[in-house]
Structure formats: C-alpha cells, structure tokens
Design an enzyme around this catalytic site. Structure first.
Site, PDB file in Angstrom:
ATOM      1  CB  SER A  44      -0.890   0.024   1.252  1.00  0.00           C
ATOM      2  OG  SER A  44      -1.430   1.327   1.436  1.00  0.00           O
ATOM      3  CG  MET A  52      -8.254   6.861   2.889  1.00  0.00           C
ATOM      4  SD  MET A  52      -7.215   6.924   4.369  1.00  0.00           S
ATOM      5  CE  MET A  52      -6.560   5.257   4.349  1.00  0.00           C
ATOM      6  CG  MET A  74     -11.520  -2.748   5.480  1.00  0.00           C
ATOM      7  SD  MET A  74     -10.025  -2.358   4.576  1.00  0.00           S
ATOM      8  CE  MET A  74      -9.055  -1.532   5.841  1.00  0.00           C
ATOM      9  CG  ASP A 110      -5.125   1.963   1.340  1.00  0.00           C
ATOM     10  OD1 ASP A 110      -4.024   1.534   1.695  1.00  0.00           O
ATOM     11  OD2 ASP A 110      -6.136   1.236   1.195  1.00  0.00           O
ATOM     12  CG  HIS A 115      -3.883  -1.658  -1.655  1.00  0.00           C
ATOM     13  ND1 HIS A 115      -4.941  -2.471  -2.011  1.00  0.00           N
ATOM     14  CD2 HIS A 115      -4.324  -0.895  -0.630  1.00  0.00           C
ATOM     15  CE1 HIS A 115      -5.979  -2.204  -1.229  1.00  0.00           C
ATOM     16  NE2 HIS A 115      -5.648  -1.258  -0.392  1.00  0.00           N
ATOM     17  CG  HIS A 173      -9.260   0.029  -0.347  1.00  0.00           C
ATOM     18  ND1 HIS A 173      -8.632  -0.218   0.856  1.00  0.00           N
ATOM     19  CD2 HIS A 173     -10.592   0.029  -0.073  1.00  0.00           C
ATOM     20  CE1 HIS A 173      -9.544  -0.356   1.816  1.00  0.00           C
ATOM     21  NE2 HIS A 173     -10.745  -0.215   1.279  1.00  0.00           N
ATOM     22  CG  ASP A 183      -6.144  -2.794   3.303  1.00  0.00           C
ATOM     23  OD1 ASP A 183      -6.695  -2.014   2.509  1.00  0.00           O
ATOM     24  OD2 ASP A 183      -5.168  -2.478   4.009  1.00  0.00           O
ATOM     25  CG  MET A 209     -11.196   2.961   2.314  1.00  0.00           C
ATOM     26  SD  MET A 209      -9.735   2.870   3.344  1.00  0.00           S
ATOM     27  CE  MET A 209      -8.468   2.964   2.068  1.00  0.00           C
TER      28      MET A 209
HETATM   29  C1  DX5 Z   1      -6.554   1.486   6.186  1.00  0.00           C
HETATM   30  C2  DX5 Z   1      -5.594   1.239   5.059  1.00  0.00           C
HETATM   31  C3  DX5 Z   1      -4.439   0.444   5.616  1.00  0.00           C
HETATM   32  C4  DX5 Z   1      -3.296   0.256   4.657  1.00  0.00           C
HETATM   33  C5  DX5 Z   1      -2.341  -0.812   5.153  1.00  0.00           C
HETATM   34  O1  DX5 Z   1      -7.568   2.287   5.751  1.00  0.00           O
HETATM   35  O2  DX5 Z   1      -6.252   0.525   4.009  1.00  0.00           O
HETATM   36  O3  DX5 Z   1      -4.942  -0.808   6.008  1.00  0.00           O
HETATM   37  O4  DX5 Z   1      -3.760  -0.110   3.440  1.00  0.00           O
HETATM   38  O5  DX5 Z   1      -1.944  -0.440   6.377  1.00  0.00           O
HETATM   39  P1  DX5 Z   1      -0.814  -1.231   7.182  1.00  0.00           P
HETATM   40  O6  DX5 Z   1      -0.313  -2.370   6.329  1.00  0.00           O
HETATM   41  O7  DX5 Z   1       0.255  -0.178   7.407  1.00  0.00           O
HETATM   42  O8  DX5 Z   1      -1.484  -1.696   8.426  1.00  0.00           O
HETATM   43 ZN    ZN Z   2      -6.608  -0.559   1.345  1.00  0.00          ZN
END
Ligand code: DX5
Ligand code: ZN
Length: 217
Positions: free
Chosen positions: A9, A38, A138, A36, A34, A67, A176, A69
């Site tokens: 990620s 947000m 998650m 993320d 990946h 992904h 994740d 969010m």
């Molecule tokens: C949460 C993110 C995290 C990220 C990975 O919203 O989606 O989970 O991708 O985080 P680590 O691997 O640092 O826990």
């Molecule tokens: Zn993610």
C-alpha cells in the site's frame, strides 16, 4: 491452487520520493500496487486521488489495485478506471445500489471487488458474490496505516472462503490492515490470496526483502 500475492500500500510510501518507491515495487516480488483512496468523510482521513494514480500509472509495471474508501464511489468509477486502475474495490457500506456499482466497474473492462469493514458480516455478500472478482476484508478500521490487526479477521477469511467455494470459486480474497509475517501466515493459511501491506513493507530496512518474506510466510 490460487496464488499468494502481495500488494504494497503506497499509503505508507515516502511521497517525497514516490517514483523511487514505485520503481522499487516494479523490481520487487510484489504482484500489485495498492492505493488507499480516502475522502475524509467515509473514513476520518484524507489521502490522495486521481492525479497520483495517473502519474503512478505512467511508471508502474504492476496492476493498480484501487481501494475506494469514499462515500460516493459511483461518480468516480470511470475516472479511476481511466486513470489506470486494473481493479476497483468499493465498500459495501457506501453502496446502496451495489449490484449497479459492480456492473459499472465491470463495464470499464477491469476487475470488480467489494470491501467489508470489520463489523460487516460475510453473509451480506450472499447475493452479490457470484459477480465479483475479489472480496477485500478490512483487518483494521479503515483510515490509517500502521494499526493493530483485528484477530477475528482470520475466522472471517475462513467463512468467506466457504462462501466463495460454494458460489464463485474464482473469486479472490484480499486482506488489508496490520499485515505482517505473523498475521500474513495465518491469513494465507485461512485462505487469503492477496495481502495488502503498507507499514510492514515501507518501514523495513529492505522493502524488497520484506515483500519476499511476506510472500513466503
Ligand atoms: C486502512 C488502510 C491500511 C493500509 C495498510 O484504511 O487501508 O490498512 O492499506 O496499512 P498497514 O499495512 O500499514 O497496516
Ligand atoms: Zn486498502
């Protein structure tokens, strides 16, 4: 036998040298990249959006695993697909018309995935699982990297694997949040196919070696 894949990620990457981090992933044993995304509404954090993915797509040699969010993903499916996403994950919790949203993703010629927050049961996928390429579970409450792994996710992966065996054997399971060698082994053994790892990879002295260790854990 489904493969064991790693999707670093970039939430945990060094944005002062993002190009170098992407080139590291290109040269590594990672399978996907990946992202993320947000919006600060669905999750209590804001990360990055389409311009970052457009620029990374120009140098990335691995599929972009996006992904979302975000509270209203429908309006961003086409722009993220055009930006270079190979796969788009939307949250079950943000899609009142999920069947239509999944159809819109597949109309872009890319893979469609649905994500469940820790509180959302696998049973909620019963009527949509047949049309999915992947389910993302998650293992933390979404919004931040580097959080503690929620142990109940292991059993949730097993429950999901049973549903997939029954209704859509080709569907992948991605997990994740809080993934490291210890949790990663439990997840692969439980039936996960793709592990997202941010902090574990990018905080490692040698991220390429961390990816190899995770893939073989
Ligand atoms: C949460 C993110 C995290 C990220 C990975 O919203 O989606 O989970 O991708 O985080 P680590 O691997 O640092 O826990
Ligand atoms: Zn993610």
């Amino acid at each position: 036998m489904k493969s064991r894949m790693i999707a670093p990620s970039i939430l945990s990457a060094n944005f002062n040298q993002l190009g170098d981090d992407i080139r590291m992933i290109n040269q590594s044993d990672a399978d996907w990249i990946h992202f993320d995304v947000m919006d600060g509404v669905f999750v209590p954090n804001i990360s990055f959006g389409i311009p970052v993915i457009e620029h990374v797509a120009r140098i990335a040699s691995k599929p972009l695993d996006v992904h979302l969010m975000i509270i209203s993903p429908d309006q961003f499916i086409v722009p993220f697909a055009q930006a270079g996403a190979a796969l788009i994950t939307v949250h079950m919790e943000t899609c009142p018309h999920l069947h239509r949203t999944v159809g819109l993703i597949k109309e872009q010629g890319i893979m469609a995935s649905v994500c469940l927050n820790p509180h959302t049961p696998v049973s909620s996928l019963e009527c949509i699982i047949a049309g999915l390429d992947m389910v993302l579970l998650m293992s933390v409450n979404p919004g931040f990297g580097g959080q503690k792994f929620i142990e109940g996710t292991i059993e949730k992966v097993k429950t999901l694997a049973e549903l997939i065996d029954r209704k859509n054997p080709a569907c992948l399971i991605e997990v994740d949040g809080g993934v490291n060698e210890e949790t990663g082994k439990k997840l692969f053994d439980a039936g996960a196919n793709v592990l997202v790892a941010g902090n574990y990879v990018f905080s490692a002295p040698d991220p390429k070696q961390a990816i190899i260790r995770l893939k073989n854990c």
